[in-house]
Design a protein around this motif. Structure first.
Motif, PDB file in Angstrom:
ATOM      1  N   MET A 130      41.400  54.973  30.078  1.00 55.74           N
ATOM      2  CA  MET A 130      41.894  54.735  31.428  1.00 55.74           C
ATOM      3  C   MET A 130      43.416  54.830  31.450  1.00 55.74           C
ATOM      4  O   MET A 130      44.084  54.447  30.490  1.00 55.74           O
ATOM      5  N   THR A 131      43.956  55.325  32.545  1.00 54.05           N
ATOM      6  CA  THR A 131      45.400  55.398  32.696  1.00 54.05           C
ATOM      7  C   THR A 131      45.942  54.020  33.060  1.00 54.05           C
ATOM      8  O   THR A 131      45.186  53.113  33.421  1.00 54.05           O
ATOM      9  N   GLU A 132      47.247  53.898  33.018  1.00 50.61           N
ATOM     10  CA  GLU A 132      47.872  52.618  33.368  1.00 50.61           C
ATOM     11  C   GLU A 132      47.544  52.232  34.812  1.00 50.61           C
ATOM     12  O   GLU A 132      47.227  51.080  35.095  1.00 50.61           O
ATOM     13  N   SER A 133      47.601  53.185  35.714  1.00 50.49           N
ATOM     14  CA  SER A 133      47.319  52.864  37.119  1.00 50.49           C
ATOM     15  C   SER A 133      45.847  52.494  37.313  1.00 50.49           C
ATOM     16  O   SER A 133      45.535  51.608  38.116  1.00 50.49           O
ATOM     17  N   GLN A 134      44.938  53.141  36.584  1.00 48.62           N
ATOM     18  CA  GLN A 134      43.526  52.787  36.669  1.00 48.62           C
ATOM     19  C   GLN A 134      43.297  51.375  36.126  1.00 48.62           C
ATOM     20  O   GLN A 134      42.539  50.601  36.721  1.00 48.62           O
ATOM     21  N   LEU A 135      43.956  51.061  35.020  1.00 53.99           N
ATOM     22  CA  LEU A 135      43.834  49.708  34.458  1.00 53.99           C
ATOM     23  C   LEU A 135      44.344  48.663  35.435  1.00 53.99           C
ATOM     24  O   LEU A 135      43.709  47.628  35.648  1.00 53.99           O
ATOM     25  N   ARG A 136      45.496  48.935  36.032  1.00 53.36           N
ATOM     26  CA  ARG A 136      46.085  47.998  36.983  1.00 53.36           C
ATOM     27  C   ARG A 136      45.138  47.778  38.168  1.00 53.36           C
ATOM     28  O   ARG A 136      44.905  46.656  38.606  1.00 53.36           O
ATOM     29  N   ASP A 137      44.549  48.869  38.672  1.00 52.35           N
ATOM     30  CA  ASP A 137      43.631  48.788  39.803  1.00 52.35           C
ATOM     31  C   ASP A 137      42.380  47.989  39.419  1.00 52.35           C
ATOM     32  O   ASP A 137      41.949  47.110  40.166  1.00 52.35           O
ATOM     33  N   ALA A 138      41.822  48.278  38.253  1.00 56.26           N
ATOM     34  CA  ALA A 138      40.615  47.578  37.818  1.00 56.26           C
ATOM     35  C   ALA A 138      40.884  46.089  37.612  1.00 56.26           C
ATOM     36  O   ALA A 138      40.071  45.251  38.009  1.00 56.26           O
ATOM     37  N   LEU A 139      42.023  45.757  37.005  1.00 51.88           N
ATOM     38  CA  LEU A 139      42.365  44.346  36.813  1.00 51.88           C
ATOM     39  C   LEU A 139      42.544  43.631  38.147  1.00 51.88           C
ATOM     40  O   LEU A 139      42.136  42.470  38.300  1.00 51.88           O
ATOM     41  N   LYS A 140      43.132  44.322  39.103  1.00 57.63           N
ATOM     42  CA  LYS A 140      43.314  43.730  40.432  1.00 57.63           C
ATOM     43  C   LYS A 140      41.956  43.468  41.084  1.00 57.63           C
ATOM     44  O   LYS A 140      41.734  42.410  41.672  1.00 57.63           O
ATOM     45  N   ARG A 141      41.035  44.419  40.952  1.00 58.27           N
ATOM     46  CA  ARG A 141      39.702  44.252  41.536  1.00 58.27           C
ATOM     47  C   ARG A 141      38.951  43.085  40.886  1.00 58.27           C
ATOM     48  O   ARG A 141      38.298  42.303  41.575  1.00 58.27           O
ATOM     49  N   VAL A 142      39.044  42.972  39.565  1.00 59.10           N
ATOM     50  CA  VAL A 142      38.387  41.872  38.861  1.00 59.10           C
ATOM     51  C   VAL A 142      39.002  40.546  39.299  1.00 59.10           C
ATOM     52  O   VAL A 142      38.295  39.550  39.489  1.00 59.10           O
ATOM     53  N   GLY A 143      40.302  40.529  39.481  1.00 53.97           N
ATOM     54  CA  GLY A 143      40.981  39.325  39.938  1.00 53.97           C
ATOM     55  C   GLY A 143      40.513  38.863  41.304  1.00 53.97           C
ATOM     56  O   GLY A 143      40.554  37.680  41.628  1.00 53.97           O
ATOM     57  N   LYS A 144      40.054  39.813  42.101  1.00 50.53           N
ATOM     58  CA  LYS A 144      39.551  39.484  43.438  1.00 50.53           C
ATOM     59  C   LYS A 144      38.058  39.176  43.429  1.00 50.53           C
ATOM     60  O   LYS A 144      37.461  38.979  44.479  1.00 50.53           O
ATOM     61  N   GLY A 145      37.449  39.207  42.223  1.00 56.68           N
ATOM     62  CA  GLY A 145      36.051  38.794  42.116  1.00 56.68           C
ATOM     63  C   GLY A 145      35.051  39.908  41.894  1.00 56.68           C
ATOM     64  O   GLY A 145      33.852  39.654  41.867  1.00 56.68           O
ATOM     65  N   SER A 146      35.487  41.141  41.701  1.00 56.74           N
ATOM     66  CA  SER A 146      34.556  42.246  41.458  1.00 56.74           C
ATOM     67  C   SER A 146      33.971  42.157  40.055  1.00 56.74           C
ATOM     68  O   SER A 146      34.589  41.622  39.142  1.00 56.74           O
ATOM     69  N   ASP A 147      32.789  42.720  39.894  1.00 56.83           N
ATOM     70  CA  ASP A 147      32.176  42.861  38.587  1.00 56.83           C
ATOM     71  C   ASP A 147      33.060  43.781  37.738  1.00 56.83           C
ATOM     72  O   ASP A 147      33.514  44.821  38.228  1.00 56.83           O
ATOM     73  N   PRO A 148      33.339  43.426  36.482  1.00 57.69           N
ATOM     74  CA  PRO A 148      34.256  44.226  35.658  1.00 57.69           C
ATOM     75  C   PRO A 148      33.871  45.700  35.516  1.00 57.69           C
ATOM     76  O   PRO A 148      34.726  46.579  35.625  1.00 57.69           O
ATOM     77  N   GLN A 149      32.600  45.989  35.305  1.00 54.16           N
ATOM     78  CA  GLN A 149      32.216  47.396  35.135  1.00 54.16           C
ATOM     79  C   GLN A 149      32.248  48.156  36.457  1.00 54.16           C
ATOM     80  O   GLN A 149      32.575  49.336  36.495  1.00 54.16           O
TER      81      GLN A 149
END
Length: 52
Positions: free
Chosen positions: A25-44
């Protein structure tokens, strides 16, 4: 070198958050995924959404 350490730290945080297989994953993809998980999304699900 600092960018490399920052990316490594971000990958470690993603791993700790349950986002497995984040090495391609790119840095921006990682940042986006971490933000989504922080808001309660399932990690995968967050990983799939971040990767597009």
């Amino acid at each position: 070198m600092a960018d490399r350490e920052q990316l490594h730290d971000m990958r470690q945080r993603a791993h700790n958050a349950g986002i497995e297989g984040n090495s391609k994953m790119t840095e921006s993809q990682l940042r986006d995924a971490l933000k989504r998980v922080g808001k309660g999304s399932d990690p995968q699900m967050a990983k799939r959404q971040a990767k597009g």
